[in-house]
Write a protein that holds these residues in place. Structure first.
Motif, PDB file in Angstrom:
ATOM      1  N   THR A  65       2.306  -6.313  -5.313  1.00 38.11           N
ATOM      2  CA  THR A  65       1.962  -5.169  -6.146  1.00 38.11           C
ATOM      3  C   THR A  65       3.230  -4.377  -6.446  1.00 38.11           C
ATOM      4  O   THR A  65       4.228  -4.467  -5.718  1.00 38.11           O
ATOM      5  N   GLU A  66       3.161  -3.598  -7.518  1.00 36.59           N
ATOM      6  CA  GLU A  66       4.291  -2.732  -7.845  1.00 36.59           C
ATOM      7  C   GLU A  66       4.579  -1.784  -6.684  1.00 36.59           C
ATOM      8  O   GLU A  66       5.737  -1.537  -6.353  1.00 36.59           O
ATOM      9  N   GLN A  67       3.542  -1.287  -6.056  1.00 38.59           N
ATOM     10  CA  GLN A  67       3.716  -0.339  -4.958  1.00 38.59           C
ATOM     11  C   GLN A  67       4.497  -0.965  -3.802  1.00 38.59           C
ATOM     12  O   GLN A  67       5.393  -0.336  -3.238  1.00 38.59           O
ATOM     13  N   ARG A  68       4.173  -2.224  -3.450  1.00 39.75           N
ATOM     14  CA  ARG A  68       4.910  -2.891  -2.359  1.00 39.75           C
ATOM     15  C   ARG A  68       6.374  -3.104  -2.735  1.00 39.75           C
ATOM     16  O   ARG A  68       7.253  -3.025  -1.879  1.00 39.75           O
ATOM     17  N   TYR A  70       8.125  -1.151  -4.989  1.00 39.24           N
ATOM     18  CA  TYR A  70       8.778   0.162  -5.095  1.00 39.24           C
ATOM     19  C   TYR A  70       9.038   0.797  -3.731  1.00 39.24           C
ATOM     20  O   TYR A  70      10.021   1.522  -3.560  1.00 39.24           O
ATOM     21  N   THR A  78       5.679   3.661   5.538  1.00 42.71           N
ATOM     22  CA  THR A  78       4.429   3.304   4.881  1.00 42.71           C
ATOM     23  C   THR A  78       3.670   2.266   5.692  1.00 42.71           C
ATOM     24  O   THR A  78       4.259   1.569   6.520  1.00 42.71           O
TER      25      THR A  78
END
Length: 147
Positions: A65-68, A70, A78
């Protein structure tokens, strides 16, 4: 950027030796998610734009995912990464920053507790390989490919 040598053209035997390391890693059984975590994190630490660009694209292809992506440089703050991934990231940071005191016993033992000796060896070799690629890309100023 200035024009610098192309290792693949100038010393193809050396470039092939690097590709041999990649071939070993491809057959090592290293999980694709673990490979990309290692490649991205080491490349972030080393500041290798070419490799960060390449490996974040690869990570997306395998479902990151983008979150992982970023938050990878802030992985300690996190819960997006599991315990095995955190053990990998801790040891990768110390391998990449080896001149800061080496790999701590604590982080080595944490990784060894999660992985077989063969798997840990593959993690270490992946770290060695991406750090070498980072140094080649940065020194020869490989340009980021624009989409």
């Amino acid at each position: 950027m200035s024009h610098r040598i192309n290792i693949q053209q100038t010393t193809p035997a050396a470039f092939q030796a690097m590709l041999s390391l990649e071939k070993f890693i491809a057959t090592s059984g290293l999980d694709p998610v673990h490979k990309e975590l290692i490649k991205i994190r080491a490349s972030q630490i080393n500041g290798c734009a070419f490799c960060i660009d390449m490996h974040t694209k690869e990570a997306r292809k395998i479902g990151f995912t983008e979150q992982r992506i970023y938050l990878l440089n802030a992985w300690k703050e996190t819960d997006l990464y599991d315990e095995k991934e955190k053990a990998i990231l801790a040891i990768i940071e110390e391998i990449t920053l080896i001149s800061n005191g080496g790999v701590s016993q604590k982080n080595y033992e944490a990784a060894a507790a999660h992985f077989s000796p063969e798997y840990l060896s593959a993690i270490i070799m992946m770290a060695v390989t991406i750090n070498a690629w980072n140094r080649i890309a940065i020194t020869t100023e490989l340009p980021v490919q624009h989409d």
